[in-house]
Design a protein around this motif. Structure first.
Motif, PDB file in Angstrom:
ATOM      1  N   ASP A 101      -0.895  89.381 -58.086  1.00 56.77           N
ATOM      2  CA  ASP A 101      -0.330  90.673 -58.470  1.00 56.77           C
ATOM      3  C   ASP A 101       0.369  90.491 -59.812  1.00 56.77           C
ATOM      4  N   ALA A 102      -0.080  91.215 -60.838  1.00 56.14           N
ATOM      5  CA  ALA A 102       0.499  91.096 -62.179  1.00 56.14           C
ATOM      6  C   ALA A 102       1.553  92.176 -62.383  1.00 56.14           C
ATOM      7  N   LYS A 103       2.710  91.780 -62.916  1.00 55.59           N
ATOM      8  CA  LYS A 103       3.800  92.716 -63.179  1.00 55.59           C
ATOM      9  C   LYS A 103       4.325  92.497 -64.601  1.00 55.59           C
ATOM     10  N   ARG A 104       4.445  93.576 -65.342  1.00 52.84           N
ATOM     11  CA  ARG A 104       4.977  93.496 -66.706  1.00 52.84           C
ATOM     12  C   ARG A 104       6.441  93.919 -66.669  1.00 52.84           C
ATOM     13  N   TYR A 105       7.310  92.967 -66.373  1.00 50.90           N
ATOM     14  CA  TYR A 105       8.731  93.240 -66.187  1.00 50.90           C
ATOM     15  C   TYR A 105       9.556  92.463 -67.206  1.00 50.90           C
ATOM     16  N   LYS A 106      10.635  93.073 -67.650  1.00 52.87           N
ATOM     17  CA  LYS A 106      11.624  92.374 -68.455  1.00 52.87           C
ATOM     18  C   LYS A 106      12.628  91.693 -67.515  1.00 52.87           C
ATOM     19  N   GLY A 107      13.448  90.791 -68.063  1.00 54.54           N
ATOM     20  CA  GLY A 107      14.459  90.127 -67.246  1.00 54.54           C
ATOM     21  C   GLY A 107      13.960  88.809 -66.693  1.00 54.54           C
ATOM     22  N   ARG A 108      14.877  88.056 -66.121  1.00 61.46           N
ATOM     23  CA  ARG A 108      14.568  86.713 -65.616  1.00 61.46           C
ATOM     24  C   ARG A 108      14.257  86.742 -64.126  1.00 61.46           C
ATOM     25  N   PRO A 109      13.076  86.280 -63.722  1.00 61.24           N
ATOM     26  CA  PRO A 109      12.783  86.141 -62.291  1.00 61.24           C
ATOM     27  C   PRO A 109      13.575  84.970 -61.710  1.00 61.24           C
ATOM     28  N   GLU A 110      14.117  85.152 -60.529  1.00 57.63           N
ATOM     29  CA  GLU A 110      14.853  84.064 -59.881  1.00 57.63           C
ATOM     30  C   GLU A 110      14.803  84.216 -58.365  1.00 57.63           C
ATOM     31  N   ARG A 111      14.946  83.091 -57.698  1.00 56.25           N
ATOM     32  CA  ARG A 111      15.004  83.077 -56.239  1.00 56.25           C
ATOM     33  C   ARG A 111      16.463  82.925 -55.819  1.00 56.25           C
ATOM     34  N   ARG A 112      16.876  83.776 -54.877  1.00 57.23           N
ATOM     35  CA  ARG A 112      18.213  83.658 -54.314  1.00 57.23           C
ATOM     36  C   ARG A 112      18.082  83.532 -52.796  1.00 57.23           C
ATOM     37  N   VAL A 113      18.939  82.727 -52.223  1.00 57.83           N
ATOM     38  CA  VAL A 113      18.964  82.575 -50.768  1.00 57.83           C
ATOM     39  C   VAL A 113      20.170  83.327 -50.243  1.00 57.83           C
ATOM     40  N   GLU A 114      19.910  84.331 -49.424  1.00 56.43           N
ATOM     41  CA  GLU A 114      20.981  85.155 -48.877  1.00 56.43           C
ATOM     42  C   GLU A 114      21.117  84.895 -47.382  1.00 56.43           C
ATOM     43  N   MET A 124      15.079  85.581 -51.366  1.00 55.31           N
ATOM     44  CA  MET A 124      14.904  86.883 -51.999  1.00 55.31           C
ATOM     45  C   MET A 124      14.508  86.700 -53.459  1.00 55.31           C
ATOM     46  N   LEU A 125      13.713  87.634 -53.959  1.00 54.86           N
ATOM     47  CA  LEU A 125      13.325  87.632 -55.367  1.00 54.86           C
ATOM     48  C   LEU A 125      14.182  88.634 -56.135  1.00 54.86           C
ATOM     49  N   TYR A 126      14.738  88.175 -57.244  1.00 49.15           N
ATOM     50  CA  TYR A 126      15.463  89.051 -58.161  1.00 49.15           C
ATOM     51  C   TYR A 126      14.819  88.944 -59.545  1.00 49.15           C
ATOM     52  N   VAL A 127      14.749  90.061 -60.242  1.00 50.90           N
ATOM     53  CA  VAL A 127      14.261  90.086 -61.619  1.00 50.90           C
ATOM     54  C   VAL A 127      15.268  90.867 -62.458  1.00 50.90           C
ATOM     55  N   GLY A 128      15.831  90.203 -63.458  1.00 50.35           N
ATOM     56  CA  GLY A 128      16.843  90.852 -64.265  1.00 50.35           C
ATOM     57  C   GLY A 128      18.044  91.288 -63.459  1.00 50.35           C
ATOM     58  N   GLY A 129      18.370  90.533 -62.402  1.00 43.20           N
ATOM     59  CA  GLY A 129      19.515  90.841 -61.556  1.00 43.20           C
ATOM     60  C   GLY A 129      19.261  91.896 -60.499  1.00 43.20           C
TER      61      GLY A 129
END
Length: 214
Positions: A101-114, A124-129
């Motif tokens: 799945d291709a996504k054209r997103y700004k911001g930083r992708p990151e993994r967070r453990v909640e 969880m996936l976060y992109v640009g916060g």
């Protein structure tokens, strides 16, 4: 008739359709000044989003198309039967199927453990916060549809972010079984995959028959 196997084709068509509909509405509202009004009116965000998505799919598609060979088959923009959803890219190699799945997103992708002591720990996936868990769920759903269609063939899910800010030290990562990376990293992964026992041509043909062009 030759099948359309162009990356981003359905998103591009949807953008053109919405753009034409928006312009027709503006011309009707403004009458003789319709042409001027169209030129001065910004595109609606919901319309422009389809063009943005198409560009992301096209860029990933170019890199994947360069990898086509007897050992790698590539399908783009395939409709999921029984739904209006589509899969951006399907890659088949001798180890299995890649659902991308291709996504054209700004911001930083990151993994967070909640979660923690009193509730389950969840990736969880976060992109640009911003929480983008729905994107992971979408890929998981696509993977399940491909698994149901071709039982016994290994299937892996990928989220490929175009134009995101990965930084100098950040690498690809996995969230709930979905690999998250950028286009050139994806292409490198496909290119470096080891040889496996599967019949690439047969699996690609079965995929193309079950998932028609969108």
């Amino acid at each position: 008739m030759t099948e359309d196997n162009s990356a981003g084709a359905s998103a591009r068509r949807e953008y053109e359709k919405r753009k034409a509909r928006d312009e027709a509405r503006i011309r009707k509202e403004w009458g003789r000044l319709g042409g001027v009004a169209v030129a001065l009116t910004p595109e609606r965000h919901s319309t422009r989003a389809w063009a943005t998505g198409a560009v992301g799919e096209e860029r990933v598609g170019v890199l994947l198309d360069a990898l086509r060979s007897d050992a790698v088959s590539v399908l783009h923009d395939r409709r999921i039967p029984g739904s209006r959803a589509n899969i951006d890219h399907l890659v088949v190699d001798s180890n299995g199927i890649w659902v991308i799945d291709a996504k054209r997103y700004k911001g930083r992708p990151e993994r967070r453990v909640e979660g923690g002591l009193f509730r389950p720990r969840v990736e969880m996936l976060y992109v640009g916060g911003r929480n983008k868990a729905a994107l992971v769920e979408g890929v998981q759903w696509q993977v399940s549809k491909v698994q149901d269609a071709l039982e016994g063939v290994p299937v892996a899910g990928f989220l490929c972010f175009v134009e995101s800010d990965w930084g100098l030290l950040n690498g690809a990562f996995s969230v709930a079984g979905v690999e998250v990376l950028w286009p050139r990293k994806l292409a490198a992964r496909v290119k470096s995959a080891p040889n496996g026992p599967l019949d690439v041509a047969a699996i690609a043909a079965a995929l193309a028959a079950k998932f028609r062009p969108a």
